[in-house]
Every structure is written in structure tokens, then in C-alpha cells.
Design an enzyme around this catalytic site. Structure first.
Site, PDB file in Angstrom:
ATOM      1  CE  LYS A  52      39.708  42.788  40.781  1.00  0.00           C
ATOM      2  NZ  LYS A  52      41.114  42.575  40.445  1.00  0.00           N
ATOM      3  CD  GLN A  96      43.588  45.004  39.231  1.00  0.00           C
ATOM      4  OE1 GLN A  96      43.090  44.394  40.167  1.00  0.00           O
ATOM      5  NE2 GLN A  96      43.257  44.755  37.982  1.00  0.00           N
ATOM      6  CG  ASP A 119      44.415  38.128  41.886  1.00  0.00           C
ATOM      7  OD1 ASP A 119      43.264  38.092  41.437  1.00  0.00           O
ATOM      8  OD2 ASP A 119      45.089  39.180  41.979  1.00  0.00           O
TER       9      ASP A 119
HETATM   10  N1  GUN Z   1      44.703  42.580  36.027  1.00  0.00           N
HETATM   11  C1  GUN Z   1      43.795  42.095  35.154  1.00  0.00           C
HETATM   12  N2  GUN Z   1      43.079  41.108  35.723  1.00  0.00           N
HETATM   13  C2  GUN Z   1      43.539  40.970  36.980  1.00  0.00           C
HETATM   14  C3  GUN Z   1      43.186  40.115  38.050  1.00  0.00           C
HETATM   15  O1  GUN Z   1      42.298  39.251  37.975  1.00  0.00           O
HETATM   16  N3  GUN Z   1      43.887  40.294  39.201  1.00  0.00           N
HETATM   17  C4  GUN Z   1      44.884  41.219  39.325  1.00  0.00           C
HETATM   18  N4  GUN Z   1      45.537  41.293  40.478  1.00  0.00           N
HETATM   19  N5  GUN Z   1      45.235  42.016  38.332  1.00  0.00           N
HETATM   20  C5  GUN Z   1      44.562  41.880  37.171  1.00  0.00           C
END
Ligand code: GUN
Length: 295
Positions: A52, A96, A119
Site C-alpha cells: 500500500k 491493518q 477502508d
Molecule cells: N486485512 C485484510 N484486508 C484488509 C483491508 O482491506 N484493510 C485493512 N485495514 N485490513 C485488512
């Protein structure tokens, strides 16, 4: 059969984002700023967050990575979230998941300012999505919508079977595909670990969204001829022949499924890159909102 190339599509979208960022920089002396909070040392989470941050750099975003040990307390993490909420320099941020067991994920999600929740996990954004109002859509479902759109895949009136009911993918995907929109207007069935006779249900599916997190869970013989397969799984399986000692496989057995499907997403190179790109789109949207540039 056509392979849905998520990697190529995400590169194309990132090129478009970069052009918009250049304009923002020229006209407003601002670029989008995404912050990511990573707790602990889950290898998959580390890899996702690294990806990311790297993608932010590629499109000219500013990025901040906040890394904390798994011993961080819930209150300390809530303080970080509150600081990011208050920081006018940050347009959007993510925490995350998964978080260590002693931290209540719902509490953290609820503490995030919905205006910065790129998100799309906060109940305010989730609720808006459910009612068809403008909101941040969760990144993976948004990335999947973009793929369906780009490949002009018809969804109206189609039987869509979603395998998995997570808050991140399965549940929002089922809502989005049944919305009165394109992509949408599908007849959606959501299935999960307690579903009886998944095989029979899958055989009715024109579109399959596999998001259960079990390697090679769905094989070609379970699918209907000509179906569209969107594989959300990113599972590590041991592989001594690989330098890292593992390889990535989806929730769908690719080799047998590709013989039956009309379209299929590969793993890696399918949904994964689109998820990251969708997060960038949400961050750009947040910046434009802040600058009153929303269309
Ligand atoms: N864990 C797995 N997928 C995601 C996501 O799209 N965002 C976040 N914050 N954690 C995740």
C-alpha cells in the site's frame, strides 16, 4: 476463457490517479496523504501494508507508516487513531487487520473518523453503502466492481454466489451486487461455513465471488459452464521449490476452474492489486472532498 488481468487494470487506474495528483499539486499545492497503522509482525499484513505504501509513492501520494509492537495496548492504539483523526495533513488512514487478540477491532474501527475511513469499515460508511448513499466503499469490493465494469461483465439478473460472509468482503460484496446499479441488479446468494450443499448452489452461479480464505476450496467440477470467477483468496501454501518457501494460491483451483469459466481472476495478479488501487481511489476521493472538488 479470458483472464481478468487485475495487475494491468490497476496499473492503468494508477496512471489516471497520477495525472489527477499532478493537477492537485499544480493547482492546490496538495497531494493526497494516506497513513497506515500496522500492529505486530503478521507476515501477510506486513506485505500488504508495504504494498500500500509503495503504491502511494508510485502515484505521487504522501504516505505515513506507523508501526507498533503487538504489545501495544488498546488505549494506546485508540490514541493513535484519535491523533490521525485530528491531523489535518492526513486525508485518510487505515488500521491493518487482524489486530492482536487483546485489542477489540470493532472499538478501533468505531473510533476512526468516517470522513477519513478510506477502508470503508466504519458503520457510518457501511450503512451509507447499504442505502446506496455516497460513501467510501471497502477496497476489495470496490476493486471487484471496477474489474467487472472494465471487462463489461453483465451482472443484471445474473445469479451471483458469494462464498464467505466477512465484513471486509463477502457481506459488502453481496450488498453491492444486489444494488440497483451497474455493476449490480444481480440475484445474490451469500454462503458460508454453515451452508448446506454448497456444490448445488454453486452450480446455479453465473458469477462466483470466492472469499472464504481456504486454499483451492472450489474446483472446476463445482462450477457452471461459462461462469465468471472472482477469486479473492490470497493463501500461502508451502512450496519448497520457491525461494520464499511458499507460493500464493486462491480460494479457487485455477487450473480446473479456467476450463469451465468464461472469465477468471488469477492469484496473484487478480483481485489483490485492485484492492490496493481501490484504496488509493478512496484516498484521492477524500482529498477531493476536502478541497470541495467532488463531482
Ligand atoms: N486485512 C485484510 N484486508 C484488509 C483491508 O482491506 N484493510 C485493512 N485495514 N485490513 C485488512
Amino acid at each position: 476463457m479470458e483472464i481478468i488481468d487485475g495487475k494491468a487494470l490497476s496499473e492503468k487506474i494508477k496512471d489516471d490517479i497520477k495525472l489527477e495528483v499532478d493537477t492537485l499539486r499544480d493547482d492546490y499545492k496538495q497531494v493526497p496523504h494516506l497513513a497506515a497503522v500496522l500492529v505486530g509482525d503478521n507476515p501477510a499484513s506486513k506485505a500488504y501494508v508495504r504494498n500500500k505504501v509503495r503504491s502511494c509513492e508510485k502515484v505521487g501520494f504522501e504516505s505515513t507508516l506507523i508501526q507498533k509492537d503487538s504489545t501495544i495496548t488498546e488505549e494506546e492504539l485508540l490514541d493513535i487513531v484519535r491523533d490521525l483523526n485530528e491531523n489535518d495533513d492526513v486525508d485518510g488512514f487505515i488500521v491493518q487487520l487482524p489486530l492482536p487478540k487483546h485489542i477489540d477491532e470493532h472499538k478501533i474501527t468505531l473510533a476512526i473518523d468516517p470522513e477519513k475511513d478510506v477502508d470503508g469499515f466504519h458503520p457510518v460508511n457501511f450503512g451509507k453503502m447499504t442505502q446506496g448513499l455516497d460513501s467510501f466503499l471497502p477496497a476489495t469490493p470496490l476493486g471487484i466492481l471496477k474489474m467487472l465494469e472494465s471487462y463489461k461483465i453483465e451482472t443484471e439478473g445474473k445469479n451471483c454466489v458469494v462464498v464467505g460472509r466477512s465484513n471486509i468482503v463477502g457481506t459488502p460484496m453481496s450488498i453491492l451486487l444486489s444494488r440497483k446499479a451497474y455493476p449490480g441488479n444481480a440475484t445474490v446468494t451469500i454462503t458460508h461455513s454453515r451452508t448446506r450443499d454448497l456444490r448445488a448452489i454453486l452450480k446455479t452461479a453465473d458469477i462466483v465471488i470466492a472469499a472464504i480464505g481456504i486454499p483451492n476450496f472450489i474446483s472446476g467440477d463445482m462450477l457452471k459452464e461459462g461462469c465468471v470467477v472472482i477469486d479473492v483468496g490470497i493463501n500461502r501454501v508451502d512450496d519448497e521449490t520457491r525461494l520464499k518457501g511458499y507460493r500464493l494460491v486462491g480460494d479457487v483451483e485455477f487450473d480446473s476452474a479456467k476450463e469451465v469459466a468464461s472469465y477468471i481472476t488469477p492469484v496473484p495478479g487478480g483481485v489483490g492489486p485492485m484492492t490496493v488501487t481501490a484504496l488509493l481511489l478512496n484516498t484521492l476521493k477524500s482529498t477531493k472532498k476536502k478541497l470541495n472538488l467532488t463531482e
